[in-house]
Design an enzyme around this catalytic site. Structure first.
Site, short mmCIF file in Angstrom:
data_model
loop_
_atom_site.label_atom_id
_atom_site.label_comp_id
_atom_site.label_asym_id
_atom_site.label_seq_id
_atom_site.Cartn_x
_atom_site.Cartn_y
_atom_site.Cartn_z
N ASP A 25 0.71 -1.22 0.24
CA ASP A 25 -0.11 0.03 -0.04
C ASP A 25 0.75 1.32 -0.06
OD1 ASP A 25 -1.97 -1.84 0.13
OD2 ASP A 25 -2.78 -1.47 2.19
N GLU A 73 -4.55 -0.83 -1.33
CA GLU A 73 -6.03 -0.87 -0.70
C GLU A 73 -7.04 -0.03 -1.56
OE1 GLU A 73 -6.02 -0.05 3.49
OE2 GLU A 73 -8.24 0.10 3.70
N LYS A 130 -6.62 -4.90 -3.03
CA LYS A 130 -7.19 -5.62 -2.02
C LYS A 130 -8.18 -4.79 -1.31
CE LYS A 130 -3.34 -4.39 1.22
NZ LYS A 130 -4.13 -3.61 2.13
N VAL A 158 3.22 0.19 4.39
CA VAL A 158 2.62 1.15 5.27
C VAL A 158 1.24 0.63 5.43
CG1 VAL A 158 3.99 3.10 4.83
CG2 VAL A 158 1.73 2.65 3.65
N THR A 159 0.44 0.87 6.37
CA THR A 159 1.03 1.24 7.65
C THR A 159 1.34 -0.25 8.47
OG1 THR A 159 -0.91 1.47 8.98
CG2 THR A 159 -0.15 3.45 8.11
N CYS A 163 -2.33 -2.44 7.69
CA CYS A 163 -2.26 -3.47 6.58
C CYS A 163 -1.14 -4.50 6.65
CB CYS A 163 -2.35 -2.83 5.37
SG CYS A 163 -3.99 -2.12 5.14
N GLN A 203 7.80 -14.25 21.93
CA GLN A 203 7.62 -15.79 22.03
C GLN A 203 8.05 -16.28 20.77
OE1 GLN A 203 3.46 -16.23 23.29
NE2 GLN A 203 2.97 -14.10 22.51
N1 TIU Z 1 -2.74 0.21 4.21
C1 TIU Z 1 -3.01 0.72 5.37
O1 TIU Z 1 -2.47 0.44 6.69
N2 TIU Z 1 -4.34 1.17 5.46
C2 TIU Z 1 -4.77 1.71 6.52
O2 TIU Z 1 -5.91 2.30 6.61
N3 TIU Z 1 -3.67 2.26 7.39
C3 TIU Z 1 -4.07 3.27 8.35
O3 TIU Z 1 -3.07 3.22 9.36
N4 TIU Z 1 -5.19 4.11 8.56
#
Ligand code: TIU
Length: 229
Positions: A25, A73, A130, A158-159, A163, A203
């Site tokens: 993303d 996304e 996705k 990210v993030t 995701c 762990q």
């Molecule tokens: N790609 C992803 O992490 N989508 C998000 O909405 N991330 C946020 O941190 N909001």
């Protein structure tokens, strides 16, 4: 057997090239001023700081002909693949499907939904759209990995706690050996990134491994040499 110096212990690289890089993303919606992340009040410069590192990692993987998967996304224009819960959650100034300066937010094909130009996929690399946070949910990622006999995943993007972590957990449950590249992932919240790194490798590596880009590139170089000899 080659390995990457990682936490909580060395990450063994498979003898055959069954390793892929996944870049999650790195799209304008999350990375650029005027995008969804920015409108919601997040500091996109935090995310932009990993771009040069990710470029270096991409270059290293491309040199070694490691398969590269990019995700975005995004949703269909009619939002038929977006649950009401996701649409309504957040109660921010805008939501998915609303207009922004980069087109409709998180809608496939809109300018904001494209990967930032610095990290644009090259021909032959695989782009997965996705509708969820995890990259396995309602996508063809798993068949695409299986078709290439991939068992090991380097995970970036990210993030970190949203995701990226969702994808790593989904991959782990499906039996993939996952390494999260520490400086090639970022969050709007530094403490969430740090916690995610710690929780996935806790762990005895409950979800997988973590290592910095330099260690990954070193390990891959050694791996290539052992394949060549
Ligand atoms: N790609 C992803 O992490 N989508 C998000 O909405 N991330 C946020 O941190 N909001």
């Amino acid at each position: 057997m080659s390995h990457i110096f990682a936490q909580p212990y060395d990450y063994e690289l498979p003898p055959q090239p069954t390793l892929a890089l996944i870049v999650i993303d790195m799209q304008r919606d999350f990375m650029e001023a005027g995008g969804f992340g920015d409108i919601l009040g997040n500091d996109v410069d935090r995310l932009r700081a990993i771009v040069p590192t990710l470029q270096r990692l991409l270059e290293g993987c491309r040199d070694l002909k490691i398969p590269i998967f990019h995700t975005v996304e995004g949703h269909q224009p009619d939002l038929s693949d977006c649950p009401q819960s996701k649409l309504k959650r957040g109660k921010g100034p805008v939501t998915i499907g609303d207009e922004s300066s980069m087109g409709r937010i998180l809608i496939l094909g809109e300018p904001g939904n494209s990967i930032i130009p610095e990290l644009a996929p090259l021909p032959g690399e695989i782009l997965i759209s996705k509708p969820g946070k995890g990259a396995f949910y309602k996508t063809n990622l798993e068949p695409q990995l299986k078709a290439r006999n991939i068992t090991h995943l380097l995970i970036t993007g990210v993030t970190t706690e949203v995701c990226v972590q969702s994808t790593m957990r989904e991959a782990n449950d499906r039996g993939y050996e996952c390494l999260l590249v520490e400086d090639a992932t970022e969050s709007y919240f530094p403490e969430f990134k740090q916690s995610t790194l710690e929780m996935v490798r806790a762990q005895g590596g409950i979800i997988g491994w973590t290592a910095p880009t330099e260690a990954v590139l070193q390990g891959l170089k050694q791996w290539q040499q052992s394949q060549d000899s």
